[in-house]
Design an enzyme around this catalytic site. Structure first.
Site, PDB file in Angstrom:
ATOM      1  N   GLU A 258     -88.413 -65.867  43.081  1.00  0.00           N
ATOM      2  CA  GLU A 258     -89.482 -65.852  43.891  1.00  0.00           C
ATOM      3  C   GLU A 258     -90.309 -67.259  43.795  1.00  0.00           C
ATOM      4  O   GLU A 258     -90.539 -67.470  42.468  1.00  0.00           O
ATOM      5  CB  GLU A 258     -90.348 -64.534  43.211  1.00  0.00           C
ATOM      6  CG  GLU A 258     -91.259 -64.143  44.329  1.00  0.00           C
ATOM      7  CD  GLU A 258     -92.746 -64.470  43.751  1.00  0.00           C
ATOM      8  OE1 GLU A 258     -93.196 -65.574  44.309  1.00  0.00           O
ATOM      9  OE2 GLU A 258     -92.915 -63.703  42.688  1.00  0.00           O
ATOM     10  N   CYS A 297     -98.653 -67.268  44.033  1.00  0.00           N
ATOM     11  CA  CYS A 297     -97.679 -67.462  44.930  1.00  0.00           C
ATOM     12  C   CYS A 297     -98.077 -67.034  46.430  1.00  0.00           C
ATOM     13  O   CYS A 297     -97.630 -67.309  47.310  1.00  0.00           O
ATOM     14  CB  CYS A 297     -96.533 -67.029  44.342  1.00  0.00           C
ATOM     15  SG  CYS A 297     -96.680 -65.288  43.794  1.00  0.00           S
TER      16      CYS A 297
HETATM   17  P1  NDP Z   1     -91.241 -74.060  36.958  1.00  0.00           P
HETATM   18  O1  NDP Z   1     -90.218 -73.432  37.850  1.00  0.00           O
HETATM   19  O2  NDP Z   1     -91.379 -75.314  36.097  1.00  0.00           O
HETATM   20  O3  NDP Z   1     -91.448 -72.703  35.785  1.00  0.00           O
HETATM   21  C1  NDP Z   1     -91.241 -71.534  35.863  1.00  0.00           C
HETATM   22  C2  NDP Z   1     -90.421 -71.033  34.646  1.00  0.00           C
HETATM   23  O4  NDP Z   1     -89.317 -71.384  34.512  1.00  0.00           O
HETATM   24  C3  NDP Z   1     -91.134 -71.225  33.233  1.00  0.00           C
HETATM   25  O5  NDP Z   1     -90.962 -70.047  32.531  1.00  0.00           O
HETATM   26  C4  NDP Z   1     -90.293 -72.387  32.723  1.00  0.00           C
HETATM   27  O6  NDP Z   1     -90.361 -72.377  31.422  1.00  0.00           O
HETATM   28  C5  NDP Z   1     -88.998 -71.989  33.084  1.00  0.00           C
HETATM   29  N1  NDP Z   1     -87.839 -73.110  33.472  1.00  0.00           N
HETATM   30  C6  NDP Z   1     -88.388 -74.309  33.838  1.00  0.00           C
HETATM   31  N2  NDP Z   1     -87.224 -75.118  33.766  1.00  0.00           N
HETATM   32  C7  NDP Z   1     -86.070 -74.205  33.547  1.00  0.00           C
HETATM   33  C8  NDP Z   1     -84.920 -74.528  33.442  1.00  0.00           C
HETATM   34  N3  NDP Z   1     -84.074 -75.520  33.577  1.00  0.00           N
HETATM   35  N4  NDP Z   1     -83.963 -73.365  33.048  1.00  0.00           N
HETATM   36  C9  NDP Z   1     -84.704 -72.185  32.654  1.00  0.00           C
HETATM   37  N5  NDP Z   1     -85.922 -72.084  32.942  1.00  0.00           N
HETATM   38  C10 NDP Z   1     -86.727 -72.871  33.203  1.00  0.00           C
HETATM   39  O7  NDP Z   1     -92.822 -73.673  37.480  1.00  0.00           O
HETATM   40  P2  NDP Z   1     -94.168 -73.996  36.770  1.00  0.00           P
HETATM   41  O8  NDP Z   1     -94.756 -72.952  36.155  1.00  0.00           O
HETATM   42  O9  NDP Z   1     -94.245 -75.244  35.963  1.00  0.00           O
HETATM   43  O10 NDP Z   1     -94.914 -74.405  38.115  1.00  0.00           O
HETATM   44  C11 NDP Z   1     -94.681 -75.606  38.978  1.00  0.00           C
HETATM   45  C12 NDP Z   1     -94.852 -75.223  40.221  1.00  0.00           C
HETATM   46  O11 NDP Z   1     -94.253 -73.879  40.718  1.00  0.00           O
HETATM   47  C13 NDP Z   1     -96.243 -74.729  40.668  1.00  0.00           C
HETATM   48  O12 NDP Z   1     -97.086 -76.285  40.883  1.00  0.00           O
HETATM   49  C14 NDP Z   1     -96.029 -74.182  41.888  1.00  0.00           C
HETATM   50  O13 NDP Z   1     -95.786 -75.014  42.887  1.00  0.00           O
HETATM   51  C15 NDP Z   1     -94.739 -73.228  41.726  1.00  0.00           C
HETATM   52  N6  NDP Z   1     -95.208 -71.948  41.219  1.00  0.00           N
HETATM   53  C16 NDP Z   1     -94.927 -70.941  41.914  1.00  0.00           C
HETATM   54  C17 NDP Z   1     -95.300 -69.532  41.558  1.00  0.00           C
HETATM   55  C18 NDP Z   1     -94.749 -68.384  42.020  1.00  0.00           C
HETATM   56  O14 NDP Z   1     -95.288 -67.388  41.721  1.00  0.00           O
HETATM   57  N7  NDP Z   1     -93.720 -68.329  43.148  1.00  0.00           N
HETATM   58  C19 NDP Z   1     -95.876 -69.504  40.414  1.00  0.00           C
HETATM   59  C20 NDP Z   1     -96.034 -70.561  39.570  1.00  0.00           C
HETATM   60  C21 NDP Z   1     -95.851 -71.910  40.114  1.00  0.00           C
HETATM   61  P3  NDP Z   1     -91.273 -73.486  30.705  1.00  0.00           P
HETATM   62  O15 NDP Z   1     -92.612 -72.948  31.124  1.00  0.00           O
HETATM   63  O16 NDP Z   1     -91.054 -73.201  29.201  1.00  0.00           O
HETATM   64  O17 NDP Z   1     -91.099 -74.870  31.184  1.00  0.00           O
END
Ligand code: NDP
Length: 683
Positions: A258, A297
């Site tokens: 998502e 989101c």
């Molecule tokens: P990320 O995709 O960076 O992180 C989301 C989750 O994935 C976190 O738990 C993160 O862990 C984990 N993660 C990151 N990289 C990896 C990897 N290589 N392998 C496994 N897990 C990983 O999103 P952010 O939260 O940093 O947000 C960035 C952007 O995403 C926002 O600016 C927005 O555009 C979008 N977003 C969309 C959302 C939605 O609900 N659809 C919600 C939030 C953000 P960790 O935090 O430890 O890095």
């Protein structure tokens, strides 16, 4: 408040990392809140523990028992929510934001508990669809069943909903009987960890059914196999990376994502500035921009309005956005907190800069933010920012997501143009249409539904009860195609079935009845000396049968039923008109007369374990019944579902009414409540 080292809950104990970890600071004041690390954690052991300890513990519980546990957890957490609100404020959430996350999360647990109790049987297997007859003689039949996968449901969450985000994934998996490992986003993991700690302390969930991994999930992903799943929420970038993860690909690990989406809200062409729908549109737009500082989101990113309404919409939105008070959650009058981090603030501003290639910033100036109760230098504060697109077709406004308090107003020529522009988002979680015209709603729905997981049609009539554009609901699907990640979550029991394996079982009716726990046509029946209505739930077995009849239906019966009930439809009362009816060719008995006579043939009248008839399912009238036809009914116990916590349970009976030629005239399921024991007490 001191910073604390977050712990993971792994293999039945709390684990503290062996290094200092990564510092997480509050976006409110830049002060360190927590440190996060998973160094020293054996993630592969967590996966094994989930499969070997959590899975069997959940398998020992029925859907109803799992639901009861989930409900108890929901109520316990709800009772102690004050401390979660306090921690939530440190993530930048106002009270209103916390209500969405904290109460929304606990509400999801309760909603799943209640749905599971009502819509699933008190069993561990879920039947899907009707019995399929595969051979002419009825000895070879089939049915689809769902059983719990034997793996672990790994969830990787976004930072924006540290409570709701993990509970909305946990609840369906738990009901499905699949253990969960929660990986919170590092930036807000301290709130997830606190709620998780309270869940573990409650002792209400079976050991191994939930674990927490604060830190790096990479070693866990490497340990996953074909019975496991990964549900991800976050950026499209990370989703794409995970989708191509070699272990997930090699082992066909069930993966759903998502991701961010550019959700649209359309102002219908029928709405004038003085219509109540205009005000609703503006209110919804500005609310979606400011709740969670726009870090949702599902927030509205694209406001599609008729070209002629662009100015009016911007003016009205400006009037509302000017009243937004930005600052530290809890400070006097503050209605919008900071975004989650300084890095996120930088990302939002970069996205706004790119958007400005195709739009003008008409409300909000990021260089001049008035901040109440906080320091604009150390806190991640932004003003609400509204842009006006200069070219509705420009890719920027349909592709660049500023994940903060930002939306762009885009003018459209006509409804077809609006539909085309919405689709340029490439797939979104939700769209809303504000209109008082139901026909317009159909036109928009047909155009945009393929690109969305949810559509809200808002008008003056449903506004008071509407849950709003941005609120995913446990009973409705949450997810979207394409850009939105292609996944689907929630949706009531659909969300549970995502964690179960659907299998087609083929065999004889007897085998099907024995394996599924539900009697099917063709399986053995047991006609004993004792009427099945004399048997308590403890004594009754599927297949127990009573045959009643024959009973001859007379013309007088039909006439009496017509007069008595007032159902004097001509097919029952007017021989000439009935003769001209191409289906009947003469007077026929009322279907309800047939069902009533059948009840008279199968009931046992004396007080006994059968307490009530609470309905019928799947009633079909198959062959017309005429005067002098003789009816026989065969009633067979089909499914027995004891209710947890009650002295009775549900019995579903298969009813077939046949005529003197053996042709079925009516088929249906009779639903009754039956006491667990003959004296009415629980077993
Ligand atoms: P990320 O995709 O960076 O992180 C989301 C989750 O994935 C976190 O738990 C993160 O862990 C984990 N993660 C990151 N990289 C990896 C990897 N290589 N392998 C496994 N897990 C990983 O999103 P952010 O939260 O940093 O947000 C960035 C952007 O995403 C926002 O600016 C927005 O555009 C979008 N977003 C969309 C959302 C939605 O609900 N659809 C919600 C939030 C953000 P960790 O935090 O430890 O890095």
């Amino acid at each position: 408040m001191d910073s604390r080292m977050l712990e993971s809950y792994a293999c039945g104990r709390w684990h503290r990392a062996t290094d200092e970890g990564r510092a997480v600071v509050s976006p409110v004041d830049g002060v360190e809140v927590a440190r996060v690390s998973s160094t020293g954690l054996d993630a592969a052991a967590m996966a094994r523990y989930a499969r070997e300890t959590g899975g069997p513990a959940l398998a020992a519980l029925t859907f109803h028992e799992r639901a009861a546990a989930l409900k108890a957890v929901g109520l316990t957490l709800m009772a102690g929510k004050a401390e979660f609100y306090a921690e939530s404020a440190r993530t930048g959430a106002t009270e209103r934001d916390s209500a969405v996350d904290v109460d929304g999360g606990f509400g999801t647990l309760l909603s799943y508990a209640s749905k599971a109790k009502r819509e699933l049987s008190n069993d561990v297997i879920h039947l899907d669809g009707p019995v399929e007859q595969l051979g002419k003689k009825g000895t070879f039949v089939a049915r689809h069943v769902h059983t719990s996968r034997r793996g672990v449901a790994v969830q990787i969450n976004a930072y924006n909903f540290p409570v709701w985000g993990f509970l909305e994934k946990l609840a369906p998996a738990f009901i499905a009987g699949v253990p969960t490992i929660v990986k919170p986003a590092t930036q807000t993991a301290y709130l997830t960890e606190l709620v998780f700690r309270r869940i573990i302390e409650s002792g209400l969930l079976p050991e191994g059914s939930v674990q927490l991994l604060c830190g790096d999930p990479a070693p866990l992903l490497d340990a996953l196999g074909g019975q496991d799943s990964v549900a991800f929420t976050g950026s499209a970038h990370t989703a794409a990376k995970l989708r191509a993860h070699p272990v997930l690909v090699a082992n066909s690990v069930h993966f759903t994502a998502e991701a961010d989406s550019l959700n649209a809200s359309v102002l219908g062409a029928d709405v004038t500035p003085d219509a109540p729908e205009f005000e609703l549109y503006i209110k919804q737009l500005t609310t979606e921009m400011t709740v969670k500082a726009g870090q949702k989101c599902t927030a509205i990113r694209r406001a599609l309005v008729p070209e002629s309404m662009v100015d009016a919409v911007i003016d009205a939105a400006r009037a509302r956005l000017d009243r937004v008070v930005v600052g530290a959650p809890g400070a006097e009058g503050v209605t919008m907190g900071p975004v989650v981090s300084l890095a996120q603030r930088t990302d939002v501003l970069a996205a706004v800069d790119k958007l400005r290639g195709a739009a003008d910033l008409v409300v909000g100036d990021p260089d001049h933010v008035e901040v109440v109760g906080g320091d604009p230098a150390t806190g991640a504060y932004l003003p609400p920012m509204l842009l006006r697109s200069t070219d509705p077709e420009a890719p920027e406004v349909h592709e660049i997501e500023a994940f903060g308090p930002v939306a762009t107003v885009i003018g459209y020529r006509d409804t077809a143009h609006a539909v085309e522009l919405i689709a340029r988002g490439g797939g979104s979680l939700v769209a809303s249409l504000v209109t008082a015209d139901p026909q317009l709603a159909r036109e928009v729905l047909l155009g945009v539904a393929p690109y969305h997981g949810r559509l809200l049609v808002l008008n003056a009539e449903d506004a008071r009860e509407s849950t709003g554009h941005g609120s995913p609901l446990p009973v409705l699907v949450h997810g979207g195609p394409g850009r939105a990640g292609g996944g689907e979550e929630l949706g009531g029991i659909r969300g549970v079935l995502h964690h179960m394996q659907r299998t087609a079982i083929q065999g004889t009716p007897e085998v099907l009845a024995a394996t599924t726990g539900q009697w099917v046509t063709g399986a053995p029946r047991a006609e004993g000396d004792e009427h099945p209505f004399r048997k308590s739930l403890a004594e009754l077995r599927i297949g127990d049968t009573i045959v009643g009849g024959p009973r001859t239906v007379t013309l007088a019966d039909i006439g009496h039923f017509a007069e008595f009930t007032g159902d004097t439809f001509y097919a029952h009362t007017d021989p000439e008109a009935a003769a001209a009816n191409p289906l009947f060719g003469g007077i026929v008995a009322h279907g309800y007369l047939v069902v009533s006579l059948a009840a008279g043939l199968f009931v046992d009248p004396a007080p006994g374990p059968v307490l009530a008839n609470f309905g019928v399912d799947s009633l079909r009238f198959l062959t017309p019944v005429r005067a002098d036809d003789a009816l026989t009914v065969t009633l067979t116990a089909k499914q027995i579902t004891p209710r947890s916590g009650a002295d009775y349970g549900e019995v579903r009976w298969d009813a077939v009414v046949t005529n003197q030629d053996g042709a079925p005239v009516a088929t249906y399921d009779v639903l009754t409540l039956v006491a667990k024991t003959r004296d009415g007490g629980a077993e």
